[in-house]
Write an enzyme that holds these catalytic residues in place. Structure first.
Site, PDB file in Angstrom:
ATOM      1  CE1 TYR A  56      -2.803 -20.184 -35.377  1.00 16.52           C
ATOM      2  CE2 TYR A  56      -4.225 -19.010 -35.777  1.00 16.52           C
ATOM      3  CZ  TYR A  56      -3.845 -19.504 -34.900  1.00 16.52           C
ATOM      4  OH  TYR A  56      -3.705 -18.751 -33.388  1.00 16.52           O
ATOM      5  CD  GLU A  58      -2.446 -24.414 -33.240  1.00 17.23           C
ATOM      6  OE1 GLU A  58      -3.087 -25.623 -33.243  1.00 17.23           O
ATOM      7  OE2 GLU A  58      -2.933 -23.266 -32.639  1.00 17.23           O
ATOM      8  CG  ASP A 201      21.032 -16.731 -24.844  1.00 13.84           C
ATOM      9  OD1 ASP A 201      20.948 -16.594 -25.679  1.00 13.84           O
ATOM     10  OD2 ASP A 201      19.889 -16.235 -23.612  1.00 13.84           O
ATOM     11  CB  THR A 227      17.731 -12.654 -30.958  1.00 11.30           C
ATOM     12  OG1 THR A 227      19.327 -12.100 -30.516  1.00 11.30           O
ATOM     13  CG2 THR A 227      17.406 -13.149 -29.286  1.00 11.30           C
ATOM     14  CE  LYS A 230      19.662  -8.725 -28.682  1.00  8.30           C
ATOM     15  NZ  LYS A 230      18.553  -9.841 -27.573  1.00  8.30           N
ATOM     16  NE  ARG A 236      11.905  -7.177 -32.048  1.00  9.59           N
ATOM     17  CZ  ARG A 236      13.098  -6.270 -31.484  1.00  9.59           C
ATOM     18  NH1 ARG A 236      13.242  -5.436 -32.668  1.00  9.59           N
ATOM     19  NH2 ARG A 236      14.161  -6.495 -30.108  1.00  9.59           N
TER      20      ARG A 236
HETATM   21  C1  PLP Z   1      21.323 -12.708 -24.134  1.00  7.42           C
HETATM   22  C2  PLP Z   1      20.127 -12.334 -24.134  1.00  7.42           C
HETATM   23  N1  PLP Z   1      19.295 -13.576 -23.866  1.00  7.42           N
HETATM   24  C3  PLP Z   1      18.040 -13.328 -24.398  1.00  7.42           C
HETATM   25  C4  PLP Z   1      17.327 -12.025 -25.257  1.00  7.42           C
HETATM   26  C5  PLP Z   1      16.139 -12.323 -25.156  1.00  7.42           C
HETATM   27  O1  PLP Z   1      15.341 -11.477 -26.663  1.00  7.42           O
HETATM   28  P1  PLP Z   1      14.064 -11.081 -26.249  1.00  7.42           P
HETATM   29  O2  PLP Z   1      13.858  -9.798 -25.994  1.00  7.42           O
HETATM   30  O3  PLP Z   1      13.951 -11.589 -28.399  1.00  7.42           O
HETATM   31  O4  PLP Z   1      12.842 -11.933 -25.528  1.00  7.42           O
HETATM   32  C6  PLP Z   1      18.380 -11.103 -24.907  1.00  7.42           C
HETATM   33  C7  PLP Z   1      17.816  -9.849 -25.292  1.00  7.42           C
HETATM   34  O5  PLP Z   1      17.901  -9.013 -25.039  1.00  7.42           O
HETATM   35  C8  PLP Z   1      19.834 -11.620 -24.673  1.00  7.42           C
HETATM   36  O6  PLP Z   1      20.011 -10.139 -24.190  1.00  7.42           O
END
Ligand code: PLP
Length: 420
Positions: A56, A58, A201, A227, A230, A236
């Site tokens: 843990y 935090e 993002d 993320t 990918k 993950r």
């Molecule tokens: C552009 C984008 N942002 C955020 C996410 C969310 O990721 P997670 O599935 O880890 O929550 C994804 C997942 O497919 C994504 O393609």
């Protein structure tokens, strides 16, 4: 006597072990072409399966709410430093449990409930967390969307006009199913015109950005999420980055104690390992190959008469439109799965079918490139995908292709065991 059972999983829990064995078999005998998936290295998995799962922690490095965090501090700091080095930014938070958590934290840090956000329409390639109504992002905030044009590309002037009307507090750029380069510099100009925060993002393209194979959102975006599983090829999870100290402080509080409790230190350790791999000189070669393999796949499918949204690709994925076919994306993905090729059905712009069936499929090159597949293999795969879709009811053909691809995959094993 200790209560710990020290046997291997194969002895300690035969039921779970058998399921993992089956998944190992599936991953070893199917072509993994889901654009959001990849194969992590055994080293990443080893860190993820490490004793840090017990800890843990935090809080943040050197500011914890638990004792015994000295090594958790070290590994989290290492992950942060490596991430900042990869993307050329000043601040990083490596604690988000997923990409969605990372995006939720950005909104929680920078918005009030009901504030306006402008993101890409889910059906045009945006993600649920970019303001789609079923997601917290569309429920807690007043969300507006932009999309792509008939040519499958964003029109930045049109997005600017929408932004002028909406006057959002945040503009989200980034996508789950967009095949062209995203121009973060143009998004910056739009954000400045309307006084919005620019949030990029890069969940899908992060591995390409890291190699200089896609425009970096820094220095244009105020805040960037990704993320890690990918194209970045890690465990993950999610990350958040910024160059703005004020935003960094707000993000840290939004993650903990805002929306998460204890960080997953074992996953953070695995993120650090993955980031180390991204910093290796061979990463550039990998990212280049991911792009050239996707491009080749698209070109051959185009020659075979398939319509590609945007006509091709600048990144790791292609989006096939099935609008001129008599079958749906769902039917296409089932037929391809029968032939040993895993893809996903995907909505396309102006899709008349619901998200449960769709008129498109999305195909990615990142995982097979990790295995070492090149031009020769991608040429064969493009033809086999086309063969299946050209004769979608032909089950014997699907079986024949499955056998051929299983033989191909025998030369490209990434893992020798199901568990590490
Ligand atoms: C552009 C984008 N942002 C955020 C996410 C969310 O990721 P997670 O599935 O880890 O929550 C994804 C997942 O497919 C994504 O393609």
């Amino acid at each position: 006597m200790s209560f710990i059972h020290e046997e291997d999983l194969s002895v300690a829990d035969t039921e779970v072990f058998a399921i993992i064995q089956n998944e190992f078999e599936r991953q070893s005998t199917h072509l993994e072409m889901i654009a959001s998936e990849n194969f992590t290295s055994p080293a990443v998995m080893e860190a993820m399966g490490s004793i840090f799962t017990n800890k843990y922690a935090e809080g943040y490095p050197n500011k914890r709410y638990y004792g015994g965090c000295q090594f958790a501090d070290q590994v989290e700091q290492l992950a942060k430093d490596r991430l900042c080095k990869i993307f050329g930014c000043d601040y990083a938070n490596v604690q988000p449990h997923s990409g969605s958590q990372a995006n939720g934290a950005v909104y929680a840090a920078l918005l009030q409930a009901g504030d306006k956000i402008l993101g890409m329409d889910l059906r045009h390639g945006g993600h649920l967390t970019h303001g789609a109504k079923p997601s917290f992002s569309g429920k807690n905030y007043h969300s507006f969307t932009y999309g792509v044009e008939a040519d499958g590309r964003m029109d930045y002037e049109k997005i600017a006009q929408i932004a002028e009307i909406v006057k959002p507090k945040i503009i989200v750029c980034g996508a789950s199913a967009y095949t062209r380069e995203i121009d973060f510099k143009k998004f910056r100009t739009i954000a400045e015109r309307v006084g919005a925060i620019l949030f990029a993002d890069i969940a899908h393209i992060a591995g390409l950005v890291a190699a200089g194979e896609h425009m970096n959102p820094f220095p244009y975006a105020d805040v960037v999420t990704s993320t890690t599983h990918k194209t970045l090829r890690g465990p993950r999870g999610g990350v958040i980055m910024t160059n703005n100290e004020e935003i960094a402080k707000k993000i840290d509080s939004a993650i903990f104690p805002g929306i998460q409790g204890g960080p997953l230190v074992h996953v953070i350790a695995a993120k650090a390992v993955a980031f180390g791999e991204v910093l290796h000189p061979s990463w550039k070669e990998y990212a280049k190959a991911v792009k050239s393999n996707a491009k080749l796949l698209g070109e051959i499918m185009n020659q075979r008469g398939f319509q590609l949204i945007s006509g091709g690709t600048d990144n790791h994925m292609i989006l096939i439109s099935l609008m001129d076919k008599e079958f749906s994306g769902e039917e296409a993905s089932v037929a391809l799965e029968n032939a040993g090729i895993t893809v996903n059905k995907n909505s396309i712009p102006s899709d008349p079918r619901p998200a449960s069936s769709t008129s498109g499929i999305r195909i990615g090159s990142a995982a097979l490139t990790t295995l070492g597949m090149k031009e020769k293999e991608f040429t064969l795969i493009a033809h086999r995908i086309s063969d299946v879709l050209d004769d979608i009811q032909n089950i014997p053909l699907q079986m024949e292709i499955k056998a051929e691809l299983e033989t191909l995959l025998k030369g490209f094993r990434v893992y020798n065991y199901a568990t590490y």
